[in-house]
Design a protein around this motif. Structure first.
Motif: not given
Length: 823
Positions: A752-755, A740-747, A768-785
């Motif tokens: 978002y059209e500019k990335g 699953f990919t969680l998506y967030e932006d400025e809402f 293996e019952r392992i959950l891998t959370i990948a590196d966060r991709q992208g950024s936007y003003k006010g994003m959750l760090k």
């Protein structure tokens, strides 16, 4: 290859084809062929490796067609040419086309050689037709399908049929029927006939045909996808992608026909806030402009909206028959601007109804008439002299938007309800279709009316600002309308159980046309059967079940005709069964917003679908091919609306009565083959390929989650952006690998059209019952760090239903870098 050599190569290639014993009249083009057969000039051209356009005109006629629907231009596609018996062949590697230049037959195959579709021998007919004084043709195009082939599409019809085989339909847009000459086959291809006139669709054992009233050519597109998702990706590639809606549009919308003053509308928002029931949108329906003669003036001229009750200059605008003393006195909200600002202060948004027609008192009527941009036939309301405008005229579209902007948008309006975009057509006469438009007779372009109406508003608002995403609610539609941020609903349907069930099939077929956003009036629009009163307990049951389904529609919007008011508090109070069920599903919708918004991003970024007929995910399961009671909401939820009355009944006087609610009713649920399924409410795991009897007390609609799902569970909120998603619960449904990919932006802007957005991909290794959370991709003003994820592996009694608190298997802090969790 230099230009001289390239031209020489093409000339030699054309000569080789022309001297063939099979194709004496065939001319090779860079990505296709042209030839003459059966008195027609024919062109077959690859638009891409998976899209083929076929274009036919009567010999010695010219037709420089500019499509209103198709925005794609042919991309460079290597094509291999050859012969197969009497047929000329063209192949892109993904699709092979065989053309019989004697009979006109055209055969489409996939790369393995499996026949997809046949354009029938001698199947194209041009019959001369006088189109309002302009020479034209009736155009008929016939095809051959496999005997047992299942097809979908044709827009949104009210037949209750999912499979569109073996029927005759007249495709002319009207209220409750969205008509698109488009079919989507279970074999993994689609066919779109690019004609906007009323068209008769016919399928019988001999052929499938589209018979269009007027045209200059036969023009269609074969779209190969291999599967349903591939087909829809091809449709979006051909006709345009769907832009992203703001987050707040995916919350709950309350509407009524109609709120009669700013006070009345704002009080509804207040009540929801006081009751702690979530709400994001409120809608101002018609007649804020006043009487019918002033229809759609695009101004607030009703004296109730501008504090002018009693003023003779404005009282003439009071809607016909309205009580002049109702709510008379000093209003709390004194102007439209105050109304909009008040809604915003309550952290809600507002939409307003704007029609595609004008009353004779309006300035817009006069402006459009002087431009010769009025269509002179009767439209709603009857006997008021109201006329639709011509959205095919670019100057008319400019004028239309300029008035909307000046009088409404500049006040801070958030969204538009473009009503009657068929348009309504009363007392239909044949000569009405001779009415001229900018692009010819109304007959020629009728079904594209909603496409152009939405185009005008979308493109103009986008040109004005990129800070507010466009959101259009519209009653009619046509192929390609998704590119204009257009959302359709199923029209003014009657409040009835059988009608509710038909809406499921209507929505499934509409979605398979590649247009992703659709919903229904929750509870139905006309409550005639229930004496037009919300007090009828039998209506409570119907509305509750329809509303539950609404939580799993792309847009959740409650609406009904006057005098029925369907705000939640009309159904009692806490402790009353209808109220409690409505409140439960409203909260559930908001807990699902991270899932819904991420699915919305998949719609935009990957040509995805919200409403997924079961054939999309389980095409090998024959039992789902004609399923008209269930669908997937996104890729994880199996939804089965309850479409039968189990707890109430009506007498002949239409009074509602309760049955014994202690006797819990049941409904059939089919769990498709190829997956295990978790009951959303209990966590019980069940094998696919079986029909079960699910108990459905009044607050339970059957919902199942596919094993191998990762579902983010949002915070409890009163509106969509009240709380950040910084402490999300993530439910894992084991039994298969998941992603699953969680998506967030400025809402709510177009950055978002500019990335300017982020994605966080989670993967579950079931063995293996392992959950891998990948590196966060992208950024936007006010994003959750920095944030916290709380993980729950679902099992009976844990991570189930709408529970607010639960025991987590593990919690982790996430700062944007890869995290691996053993569960």
């Amino acid at each position: 290859m230099n230009l001289i050599k390239k031209v020489g190569f093409l000339l030699v290639s054309a000569a080789l084809v022309a001297t063939s014993s099979v194709a004496q009249n065939v001319q090779r083009t860079p990505q296709g062929i042209k030839y003459v057969t059966q008195g027609m000039d024919v062109s077959v051209e690859f638009y891409s490796p998976t899209i083929v356009r076929v274009y036919k005109t009567p010999m010695q006629t010219s037709c420089n067609k500019e499509s209103l629907v198709i925005i794609k231009t042919p991309e460079t596609t290597p094509v291999t040419f050859g012969e197969n018996g009497k047929n000329v062949t063209l192949s892109s590697g993904a699709v092979r086309v065989e053309v019989n230049t004697e009979t006109g037959g055209i055969h489409f195959f996939d790369k393995s050689g499996k026949r997809m579709l046949t354009d029938k021998d001698y199947g194209t007919q041009f019959t001369p037709f006088d189109d309002a004084g302009v020479p034209a043709f009736n155009v008929r195009q016939a095809f051959l399908l496999d005997k047992d082939e299942v097809i979908y599409g044709l827009g949104q019809q009210q037949t209750g049929k999912v499979n569109q085989r073996n029927q005759k339909l007249f495709l002319r847009n009207q209220n409750m029927s969205i008509c698109i000459p488009f079919i989507h086959s279970v074999k993994g291809y689609a066919l779109y006939v690019d004609n906007y006139s009323p068209t008769t669709f016919l399928d019988n054992p001999q052929e499938m045909s589209f018979d269009s009233e007027v045209g200059d050519c036969a023009d269609y597109y074969f779209i190969y996808g291999g599967n349903a998702d591939g087909v829809i990706a091809g449709v979006r590639d051909l006709t345009g992608q769907a832009p992203l809606y703001p987050l707040w549009t995916l919350g709950f919308w309350q509407c009524r026909e109609r709120y009669k003053s700013p006070d009345e509308l704002c009080e509804v928002v207040d009540r929801y806030r006081d009751l702690k029931v979530p709400l994001d949108g409120i809608i101002q329906d018609w007649q804020y402009w006043g009487c019918d003669s002033n229809w759609n003036s695009m101004k607030f001229q009703n004296p109730r909206y501008i504090n002018k009750m009693g003023d003779p200059e404005y009282m003439k605008y009071l809607p016909n028959g309205e009580d002049k003393n109702a709510r008379y006195g000093t209003p709390r909200i004194k102007s439209p601007k105050e109304m909009i600002d008040y809604v915003h202060k309550q952290n809600a948004h507002i939409m307003i109804s704007v029609w595609a027609s004008f009353g004779p008192w309006t300035e817009m009527y006069q402006k459009m008439d002087s431009l010769k941009a009025l269509l002179h036939f009767d439209t709603w309301p009857p006997n008021a002299g109201v006329r639709p405008f011509d959205p095919f005229n670019p100057v008319a579209r400019n004028i239309y938007w300029a008035e909307m902007k000046k009088n409404i948008f500049d006040l801070g309006m958030d969204a538009w309800w473009l009503d009657s975009t068929e348009p309504d057509h009363l007392n239909v006469k044949d000569q009405d279709f001779n009415t001229p438009t900018y692009l010819g007779s109304f007959r020629r372009v009728h079904n594209a009316f909603p496409l152009m109406s939405n185009k005008g508003v979308y493109e103009h608002q986008r040109a004005v600002t990129t800070d507010k995403r466009v959101f259009l609610l519209t009653r009619s539609s046509f192929l390609g309308q998704q590119r204009y941020a257009s959302h359709s609903w199923s029209g003014d349907v009657v409040s009835d159980w059988s009608v509710m069930r038909k809406q499921i099939a209507a929505g499934l077929n509409y979605s398979l046309c590649g247009i992703p956003y659709w919903n229904t009036d929750l509870g139905g629009f006309f409550a005639w059967k229930y004496n037009n009163t919300v007090d009828n307990v039998a209506y409570h049951e119907l509305h509750t079940r329809w509303y539950q389904w609404g939580a799993f529609q792309p847009i959740m919007r409650s609406h009904n005709s006057g005098p029925v008011a369907v705000e939640i508090y009309q159904f009692g109070k806490k402790g009353d069964w209808a109220y409690d069920a409505l409140e439960k599903y409203t909260h559930l919708r908001y807990r699902l917003l991270p899932y819904v918004y991420s699915t919305s991003w998949e719609v935009t970024d990957k040509a995805g679908s919200f409403i997924r007929p079961l054939m999309m995910d389980f095409p090998e399961d024959k039992k789902v091919l004609d399923m008209d009671t269930e669908y997937m909401f996104g890729r994880n939820f199996l939804v089965r609306p309850v479409t039968d009355s189990l707890y109430t009944w009506q007498d002949k006087e239409q009074n509602g009565h309760l049955k014994d609610m202690s006797k819990v009713g049941k409904t059939d649920v089919y769990l498709p083959q190829g997956a295990r399924w978790f009951d959303f409410w209990t966590g019980q795991a069940l094998e696919g390929g079986q029909t079960i009897q699910r108990e459905v007390p009044i607050d339970i609609m059957p919902i199942y989650v596919r094993a191998g799902s990762i579902l983010p569970w949002g915070p409890a909120v009163q509106y969509s952006t009240e709380k950040k998603w910084d402490n999300l619960t993530v439910r894992i449904y084991p039994g298969a690998d998941a992603e699953f990919t969680l998506y967030e932006d400025e809402f709510d802007n177009y950055n978002y059209e500019k990335g300017a957005y982020t994605t966080i991909t989670m993967k579950w290794d079931d063995k293996e019952r392992i959950l891998t959370i990948a590196d966060r991709q992208g950024s936007y003003k006010g994003m959750l760090k920095n944030r916290k994820f709380n993980f729950v592996v679902v099992e009976p009694g844990k991570g189930c239903g709408d529970e607010d608190t639960m025991a987590f298997d593990k919690s982790v802090s996430y700062r944007g870098k890869k995290v691996v969790v053993k569960l």
